[in-house]
Design a protein around this motif. Structure first.
Motif, PDB file in Angstrom:
ATOM      1  N   VAL A  13       0.853  -1.178   0.000  1.00  0.00           N
ATOM      2  CA  VAL A  13       0.000   0.000   0.000  1.00  0.00           C
ATOM      3  C   VAL A  13       0.893   1.233   0.000  1.00  0.00           C
ATOM      4  O   VAL A  13       1.560   1.529   0.963  1.00  0.00           O
ATOM      5  CB  VAL A  13      -0.923   0.022   1.229  1.00  0.00           C
ATOM      6  CG1 VAL A  13      -1.811   1.249   1.204  1.00  0.00           C
ATOM      7  CG2 VAL A  13      -1.742  -1.238   1.273  1.00  0.00           C
ATOM      8  N   GLU A  17      -1.554   4.988  -3.562  1.00  0.00           N
ATOM      9  CA  GLU A  17      -2.695   4.077  -3.501  1.00  0.00           C
ATOM     10  C   GLU A  17      -3.663   4.540  -2.401  1.00  0.00           C
ATOM     11  O   GLU A  17      -4.865   4.573  -2.597  1.00  0.00           O
ATOM     12  CB  GLU A  17      -2.213   2.659  -3.225  1.00  0.00           C
ATOM     13  CG  GLU A  17      -3.292   1.623  -3.258  1.00  0.00           C
ATOM     14  CD  GLU A  17      -3.764   1.290  -4.659  1.00  0.00           C
ATOM     15  OE1 GLU A  17      -3.058   1.558  -5.641  1.00  0.00           O
ATOM     16  OE2 GLU A  17      -4.872   0.755  -4.760  1.00  0.00           O
ATOM     17  N   TYR A  18      -3.116   4.914  -1.249  1.00  0.00           N
ATOM     18  CA  TYR A  18      -3.950   5.384  -0.155  1.00  0.00           C
ATOM     19  C   TYR A  18      -4.668   6.679  -0.539  1.00  0.00           C
ATOM     20  O   TYR A  18      -5.859   6.837  -0.301  1.00  0.00           O
ATOM     21  CB  TYR A  18      -3.111   5.596   1.102  1.00  0.00           C
ATOM     22  CG  TYR A  18      -3.882   6.184   2.254  1.00  0.00           C
ATOM     23  CD1 TYR A  18      -4.837   5.429   2.919  1.00  0.00           C
ATOM     24  CD2 TYR A  18      -3.667   7.481   2.671  1.00  0.00           C
ATOM     25  CE1 TYR A  18      -5.563   5.959   3.971  1.00  0.00           C
ATOM     26  CE2 TYR A  18      -4.380   8.023   3.726  1.00  0.00           C
ATOM     27  CZ  TYR A  18      -5.327   7.252   4.369  1.00  0.00           C
ATOM     28  OH  TYR A  18      -6.037   7.785   5.406  1.00  0.00           O
ATOM     29  N   GLU A  20      -5.627   7.640  -3.305  1.00  0.00           N
ATOM     30  CA  GLU A  20      -6.666   7.391  -4.297  1.00  0.00           C
ATOM     31  C   GLU A  20      -8.001   7.065  -3.639  1.00  0.00           C
ATOM     32  O   GLU A  20      -9.059   7.286  -4.214  1.00  0.00           O
ATOM     33  CB  GLU A  20      -6.241   6.227  -5.185  1.00  0.00           C
ATOM     34  CG  GLU A  20      -7.337   5.717  -6.059  1.00  0.00           C
ATOM     35  CD  GLU A  20      -6.889   4.498  -6.805  1.00  0.00           C
ATOM     36  OE1 GLU A  20      -7.497   3.442  -6.573  1.00  0.00           O
ATOM     37  OE2 GLU A  20      -5.961   4.587  -7.583  1.00  0.00           O
ATOM     38  N   LEU A  21      -7.975   6.525  -2.455  1.00  0.00           N
ATOM     39  CA  LEU A  21      -9.204   6.127  -1.782  1.00  0.00           C
ATOM     40  C   LEU A  21      -9.963   7.382  -1.361  1.00  0.00           C
ATOM     41  O   LEU A  21      -9.487   8.174  -0.576  1.00  0.00           O
ATOM     42  CB  LEU A  21      -8.880   5.258  -0.562  1.00  0.00           C
ATOM     43  CG  LEU A  21      -8.052   4.009  -0.880  1.00  0.00           C
ATOM     44  CD1 LEU A  21      -7.596   3.340   0.404  1.00  0.00           C
ATOM     45  CD2 LEU A  21      -8.827   3.050  -1.739  1.00  0.00           C
ATOM     46  N   ILE A  68      -7.414  -2.221   5.428  1.00  0.00           N
ATOM     47  CA  ILE A  68      -6.427  -2.431   4.373  1.00  0.00           C
ATOM     48  C   ILE A  68      -5.772  -3.799   4.526  1.00  0.00           C
ATOM     49  O   ILE A  68      -5.460  -4.462   3.532  1.00  0.00           O
ATOM     50  CB  ILE A  68      -5.400  -1.270   4.312  1.00  0.00           C
ATOM     51  CG1 ILE A  68      -4.813  -1.147   2.909  1.00  0.00           C
ATOM     52  CG2 ILE A  68      -4.290  -1.436   5.329  1.00  0.00           C
ATOM     53  CD1 ILE A  68      -5.766  -0.709   1.861  1.00  0.00           C
ATOM     54  N   SER A  71      -8.270  -6.214   3.166  1.00  0.00           N
ATOM     55  CA  SER A  71      -8.346  -6.033   1.710  1.00  0.00           C
ATOM     56  C   SER A  71      -7.137  -6.647   1.016  1.00  0.00           C
ATOM     57  O   SER A  71      -7.274  -7.311  -0.019  1.00  0.00           O
ATOM     58  CB  SER A  71      -8.431  -4.542   1.375  1.00  0.00           C
ATOM     59  OG  SER A  71      -9.590  -3.986   1.956  1.00  0.00           O
ATOM     60  N   ARG A  90      -3.843  -2.699  -7.091  1.00  0.00           N
ATOM     61  CA  ARG A  90      -5.160  -2.445  -7.674  1.00  0.00           C
ATOM     62  C   ARG A  90      -6.186  -3.397  -7.074  1.00  0.00           C
ATOM     63  O   ARG A  90      -7.307  -3.024  -6.744  1.00  0.00           O
ATOM     64  CB  ARG A  90      -5.097  -2.609  -9.193  1.00  0.00           C
ATOM     65  CG  ARG A  90      -6.405  -2.443  -9.913  1.00  0.00           C
ATOM     66  CD  ARG A  90      -7.063  -1.091  -9.788  1.00  0.00           C
ATOM     67  NE  ARG A  90      -6.114  -0.006  -9.807  1.00  0.00           N
ATOM     68  CZ  ARG A  90      -6.216   1.074  -9.017  1.00  0.00           C
ATOM     69  NH1 ARG A  90      -7.223   1.201  -8.184  1.00  0.00           N
ATOM     70  NH2 ARG A  90      -5.316   2.026  -9.077  1.00  0.00           N
ATOM     71  N   SER A  93      -7.121  -2.331  -3.664  1.00  0.00           N
ATOM     72  CA  SER A  93      -8.037  -1.194  -3.734  1.00  0.00           C
ATOM     73  C   SER A  93      -9.473  -1.633  -4.017  1.00  0.00           C
ATOM     74  O   SER A  93     -10.422  -1.122  -3.418  1.00  0.00           O
ATOM     75  CB  SER A  93      -7.558  -0.213  -4.815  1.00  0.00           C
ATOM     76  OG  SER A  93      -8.397   0.905  -4.886  1.00  0.00           O
ATOM     77  N   TYR A  96     -10.809  -3.094  -0.947  1.00  0.00           N
ATOM     78  CA  TYR A  96     -11.038  -2.040   0.038  1.00  0.00           C
ATOM     79  C   TYR A  96     -12.366  -1.345  -0.235  1.00  0.00           C
ATOM     80  O   TYR A  96     -13.158  -1.128   0.669  1.00  0.00           O
ATOM     81  CB  TYR A  96      -9.887  -1.024  -0.006  1.00  0.00           C
ATOM     82  CG  TYR A  96     -10.012   0.080   1.017  1.00  0.00           C
ATOM     83  CD1 TYR A  96      -9.487  -0.073   2.293  1.00  0.00           C
ATOM     84  CD2 TYR A  96     -10.653   1.276   0.712  1.00  0.00           C
ATOM     85  CE1 TYR A  96      -9.593   0.931   3.243  1.00  0.00           C
ATOM     86  CE2 TYR A  96     -10.770   2.294   1.647  1.00  0.00           C
ATOM     87  CZ  TYR A  96     -10.239   2.113   2.915  1.00  0.00           C
ATOM     88  OH  TYR A  96     -10.352   3.106   3.843  1.00  0.00           O
ATOM     89  N   GLN A  97     -12.600  -1.016  -1.490  1.00  0.00           N
ATOM     90  CA  GLN A  97     -13.826  -0.285  -1.810  1.00  0.00           C
ATOM     91  C   GLN A  97     -15.058  -1.175  -1.783  1.00  0.00           C
ATOM     92  O   GLN A  97     -16.086  -0.807  -1.218  1.00  0.00           O
ATOM     93  CB  GLN A  97     -13.730   0.377  -3.190  1.00  0.00           C
ATOM     94  CG  GLN A  97     -14.987   1.186  -3.462  1.00  0.00           C
ATOM     95  CD  GLN A  97     -15.157   1.622  -4.891  1.00  0.00           C
ATOM     96  OE1 GLN A  97     -14.505   1.131  -5.794  1.00  0.00           O
ATOM     97  NE2 GLN A  97     -16.063   2.547  -5.094  1.00  0.00           N
ATOM     98  N   ARG A 138     -12.545   4.386 -10.377  1.00  0.00           N
ATOM     99  CA  ARG A 138     -11.991   3.166  -9.775  1.00  0.00           C
ATOM    100  C   ARG A 138     -12.310   1.945 -10.631  1.00  0.00           C
ATOM    101  O   ARG A 138     -11.460   1.069 -10.808  1.00  0.00           O
ATOM    102  CB  ARG A 138     -12.551   2.971  -8.371  1.00  0.00           C
ATOM    103  CG  ARG A 138     -12.036   3.970  -7.389  1.00  0.00           C
ATOM    104  CD  ARG A 138     -12.589   3.636  -6.029  1.00  0.00           C
ATOM    105  NE  ARG A 138     -12.252   4.665  -5.068  1.00  0.00           N
ATOM    106  CZ  ARG A 138     -12.714   4.671  -3.838  1.00  0.00           C
ATOM    107  NH1 ARG A 138     -13.521   3.726  -3.426  1.00  0.00           N
ATOM    108  NH2 ARG A 138     -12.375   5.625  -3.005  1.00  0.00           N
TER     109      ARG A 138
END
Length: 168
Positions: A13, A17-18, A20-21, A68, A71, A90, A93, A96-97, A138
């Motif tokens: 991570v 990347e973080y 982007e959330l 995280i 995820s 990816r 992510s 995560y979402q 995303r």
């Protein structure tokens, strides 16, 4: 925190990347965080931080680290089921979402991935409510990652087979 989370997860991570959330900058409790069954929030935390209340940064950090980690672990487990790996950042992510059971909600995409049909899986990911109405950026990044796998496989299969030369 991000460095700690990254170190705990083999530095997968990254800050980018973080960042982007979308939720990364939010300190207010919002309902989406409490609807998912896999959220680390307990019933006590839900009472303590009802939607709209300000959540202390330490609590946000704790939730992020728990999320995280789950995820990342889900992404690793999912990658192990595929004929080729998807970019782990990816994939983390996506988990995560959408949560670690995203593949049950996106069965067509997942089944195409399982069968190694990554280009078709990419198209299927874009044929979703996720892409059309929720977070198209995303979904597009995930579709791009699936296309990257498809391209790598195409390149690998188009390479001439090398003759095994055996000394005689």
């Amino acid at each position: 925190l991000v460095g700690d989370a990254a170190a705990a997860n083999s530095k997968i991570v990254t800050q980018a990347e973080y960042d982007e959330l979308d939720e990364a900058d939010r300190l207010d409790a919002y309902i989406a965080a409490f609807v998912q069954p896999y959220t680390p929030a307990t019933a006590e935390e839900l009472k303590k931080y009802p939607p709209g209340s300000i959540v202390p940064q330490d609590q946000v950090n704790d939730w992020f680290e728990a999320d995280i980690s789950k995820s990342y672990n889900a992404a690793v487990a999912q990658n192990s089921q595929l004929p080729e790996n998807v970019d782990i950042g990816r994939f983390t992510s996506v988990n995560y979402q959408l949560g670690p059971n995203w593949n049950k909600d996106f069965e067509d995409t997942w089944n195409l991935m399982l069968s190694g049909r990554f280009r078709e899986a990419s198209k299927e990911a874009l044929n979703s409510k996720w892409y059309r109405e929720q977070t198209p950026e995303r979904a597009q990044k995930f579709a791009d990652a699936l296309n990257d796998v498809a391209q790598a496989l195409k390149k690998l299969h188009s390479m001439p087979k090398q003759q095994n030369l055996v000394a005689q």
